[in-house]
Design a protein around this motif. Structure first.
Motif, PDB file in Angstrom:
ATOM      1  N   ILE A 130      17.414   5.002 -18.554  1.00  0.00           N
ATOM      2  CA  ILE A 130      17.175   3.761 -17.822  1.00  0.00           C
ATOM      3  C   ILE A 130      18.080   2.666 -18.353  1.00  0.00           C
ATOM      4  CG2 ILE A 130      15.438   2.028 -17.258  1.00  0.00           C
ATOM      5  CD1 ILE A 130      13.367   4.309 -17.687  1.00  0.00           C
ATOM      6  N   ASP A 131      18.870   2.100 -17.461  1.00  0.00           N
ATOM      7  CA  ASP A 131      19.788   1.025 -17.826  1.00  0.00           C
ATOM      8  C   ASP A 131      20.251   0.338 -16.549  1.00  0.00           C
ATOM      9  OD1 ASP A 131      21.546  -0.689 -19.018  1.00  0.00           O
ATOM     10  OD2 ASP A 131      23.023   0.834 -19.588  1.00  0.00           O
TER      11      ASP A 131
ATOM     12  N   LEU B  81      12.326   4.790 -12.406  1.00  0.00           N
ATOM     13  CA  LEU B  81      12.832   5.999 -13.051  1.00  0.00           C
ATOM     14  C   LEU B  81      12.195   6.238 -14.414  1.00  0.00           C
ATOM     15  CD1 LEU B  81      16.641   6.148 -12.217  1.00  0.00           C
ATOM     16  CD2 LEU B  81      14.699   7.125 -11.014  1.00  0.00           C
ATOM     17  N   ALA B  82      11.148   5.500 -14.726  1.00  0.00           N
ATOM     18  CA  ALA B  82      10.471   5.656 -16.013  1.00  0.00           C
ATOM     19  C   ALA B  82       9.271   6.580 -15.867  1.00  0.00           C
ATOM     20  CB  ALA B  82      10.022   4.295 -16.542  1.00  0.00           C
ATOM     21  N   ALA B  83       9.229   7.617 -16.687  1.00  0.00           N
ATOM     22  CA  ALA B  83       8.138   8.583 -16.617  1.00  0.00           C
ATOM     23  C   ALA B  83       6.843   7.946 -17.116  1.00  0.00           C
ATOM     24  CB  ALA B  83       8.472   9.803 -17.459  1.00  0.00           C
ATOM     25  N   PRO B  84       5.786   7.997 -16.324  1.00  0.00           N
ATOM     26  CA  PRO B  84       4.501   7.464 -16.803  1.00  0.00           C
ATOM     27  C   PRO B  84       4.031   8.201 -18.058  1.00  0.00           C
ATOM     28  CG  PRO B  84       4.450   7.889 -14.420  1.00  0.00           C
ATOM     29  CD  PRO B  84       5.702   8.516 -14.953  1.00  0.00           C
TER      30      PRO B  84
ATOM     31  N   LEU C 154      14.829   4.345 -22.410  1.00  0.00           N
ATOM     32  CA  LEU C 154      15.424   3.059 -22.083  1.00  0.00           C
ATOM     33  C   LEU C 154      16.587   2.832 -23.035  1.00  0.00           C
ATOM     34  CD1 LEU C 154      15.163   0.271 -20.564  1.00  0.00           C
ATOM     35  CD2 LEU C 154      13.654  -0.421 -22.456  1.00  0.00           C
ATOM     36  N   ILE C 155      17.816   2.799 -22.494  1.00  0.00           N
ATOM     37  CA  ILE C 155      19.002   2.698 -23.360  1.00  0.00           C
ATOM     38  C   ILE C 155      19.694   1.344 -23.250  1.00  0.00           C
ATOM     39  CG2 ILE C 155      19.399   5.186 -23.270  1.00  0.00           C
ATOM     40  CD1 ILE C 155      21.728   4.622 -21.323  1.00  0.00           C
ATOM     41  N   GLY C 156      19.189   0.445 -22.421  1.00  0.00           N
ATOM     42  CA  GLY C 156      19.827  -0.862 -22.249  1.00  0.00           C
ATOM     43  C   GLY C 156      18.891  -1.797 -21.529  1.00  0.00           C
ATOM     44  N   GLU C 157      19.330  -2.299 -20.394  1.00  0.00           N
ATOM     45  CA  GLU C 157      18.495  -3.217 -19.637  1.00  0.00           C
ATOM     46  C   GLU C 157      17.427  -2.469 -18.845  1.00  0.00           C
ATOM     47  OE1 GLU C 157      20.085  -7.081 -18.041  1.00  0.00           O
ATOM     48  OE2 GLU C 157      21.903  -5.868 -17.857  1.00  0.00           O
ATOM     49  N   GLY C 158      16.226  -3.008 -18.891  1.00  0.00           N
ATOM     50  CA  GLY C 158      15.151  -2.490 -18.063  1.00  0.00           C
ATOM     51  C   GLY C 158      14.705  -3.590 -17.125  1.00  0.00           C
TER      52      GLY C 158
END
Length: 461
Positions: free
Chosen positions: A351-352, A401-404, A389-393
């Motif tokens: 995620i970025d 795109l974030a897994a619950p 999360l590798i940068g901006e969220g």
């Protein structure tokens, strides 16, 4: 000889290590009326003569050759079209042969590789020929439901029902350079039609195929795809009993110290030199292949999807590259997650993004529906999804795109309901209060951990 113009058997030989049979057993097939009725089901004058001439030219008795082949050590059912046999057209006997091949693949847990060169349905058999598309579509759907990969190679030409069933329905669609591809063949298009739209390159630009592969790279590309999509678990386990281990999150590649303030977290995440998706993909995977496009007319270069090998097994990935994610990107990611679910392959998302694209073009392309589709794909994923999360969220465009329950973060990242600058503007605060607003939003990795939004902060290697 250009690969697109190879005979059916030459095309198989060009991609296979070996093929042991030239026809797949058709024990369940019933004799088609086209093979017993003079001049076929319509009594089309001269049809028998045309087939006899086609047989004399090609040595084949139908427009498709089915084979059991090994490609890069993986066994597969291969369907190869003979365009010189009545334009590679689909008739009743073609449908009969294709149905038998798909059935054989299901019974033996094998992938299907289609080497397509066809002009569509056979006019001399009328509606009896056209209904073969339903027959082929059903077989393709059954193999997809069984968790068996389908790879299509589009040769020249691939038009009509062959494109709309065997080609466009495949999990991975490759095409040869310059191949003519489209539902409408060259003789039935509008006279002012743009020829680029009916080419391999045009279909790639529009998000309808995954790659254009030169003939000299086709064999190795197919080998890699089969190695990625055919893990040793096939034949697949029964639905509900399959166990898939989640992919581990990657290590952090950037700064290791945590940010002191919320605005520090924003500045670090926006730093141009910070490691981006490409660096993480390169460090995580030994090798990988990518899919492209949403199959709805769009491509988002800021979101990369595909499959790669990590520590000896296949992991699917969807990686945002730091740009605003467009509707095509969300739809491509949803396509990837669903494909990985059918094949029993775990998923990694990176995620970025500052957020979802919000321009007028994005709205016309269905931004809301595309984001909803991504949320739904992850919420109902049949395999574990791991997110980092590798940068901006940035807001919902990142959360989609974030897994619950399986989200991690790097030290140089942040996640926020809205960008601090926009939050301050909405609250009618002065520009000088943006930094305080960032602190109030609690967007640092350590804040996210304390709030229970993430599972942990990943360390450096």
């Amino acid at each position: 000889m250009p690969c697109a113009r190879l005979t059916a058997r030459q095309a198989i030989a060009a991609v296979a290590d070996a093929y042991t049979e030239t026809t797949v057993p058709a024990a369940r097939a019933t004799p088609a009326a086209a093979s017993t009725t003079p001049d076929g089901p319509l009594g089309w004058h001269g049809y028998d003569d045309a087939r006899a001439h086609a047989h004399a030219r090609t040595g084949e008795d139908e427009s498709v050759v089915t084979a059991l082949a090994t490609i890069g050590g993986r066994e597969a059912v291969v369907l190869s079209f003979e365009f010189r046999y009545l334009g590679g057209s689909l008739g009743e006997r073609t449908g009969e042969r294709l149905e038998a091949a798909y059935t054989h693949a299901r019974e033996h847990g094998l992938p299907v590789v289609s080497l397509i060169a066809t002009g569509g349905s056979r006019m001399q058999e009328g509606m009896r020929a056209l209904t073969q598309l339903q027959r082929v579509a059903r077989q393709s759907a059954l193999n997809g439901a069984a968790g068996l990969p389908q790879i299509a190679v589009l040769r020249d030409p691939t038009t009509g029902g062959g494109w709309a069933t065997l080609g466009a329905a495949a999990d991975v669609i490759l095409a040869l350079p310059g191949a003519q591809i489209g539902f409408a063949g060259s003789r039935v298009r509008p006279p002012d039609a743009d020829p680029f739209a009916y080419s391999a390159e045009g279909q790639l630009a529009s998000g309808h195929i995954d790659a254009v592969v030169p003939p000299d790279r086709l064999r190795e590309t197919l080998q890699r795809w089969l190695q990625l999509l055919c893990p040793p678990m096939h034949p697949p386990q029964e639905p509900g009993t399959r166990t898939v281990e989640p992919a581990p999150p990657p290590y952090a590649l950037g700064a290791s110290a945590l940010p002191e303030t919320g605005w520090d977290a924003v500045v670090r995440a926006r730093e141009p030199g910070r490691p981006r998706a490409e660096a993480y993909l390169r460090a995580y995977f030994d090798d990988r292949e990518e899919i492209s496009g949403d199959r709805c007319g769009g491509v988002d270069p800021g979101l990369r999807c595909g499959f790669g090998h990590h520590e000896g097994r296949t992991v699917a990935f969807a990686a945002q590259c730091g740009t605003a994610t467009r509707p095509a990107g969300f739809r491509t990611a949803a396509r990837l997650v669903r494909l990985a679910g059918r094949l029993g392959i775990p998923v990694l998302t990176l995620i970025d993004t500052p957020g979802a694209a919000n321009d007028a073009e994005a709205e016309r392309a269905g931004a809301g529906a595309a984001i909803a589709d991504a949320f739904a794909a992850l919420a109902t994923a049949e395999v574990p999804v791991t997110s980092l999360l590798i940068g901006e969220g940035g807001s919902g465009g990142a959360l989609a795109l974030a897994a619950p329950g399986r989200l991690w973060a790097t030290p140089d990242s942040y996640f926020s309901v809205i960008a601090p600058e926009l939050a301050a503007a909405i609250l009618k605060r002065e520009e000088a209060q943006v930094h305080d607003t960032a602190d109030q939003l609690r967007i640092r990795p350590q804040d996210l951990l304390e709030l229970g939004v993430i599972q942990g902060i990943v360390p450096p290697p």
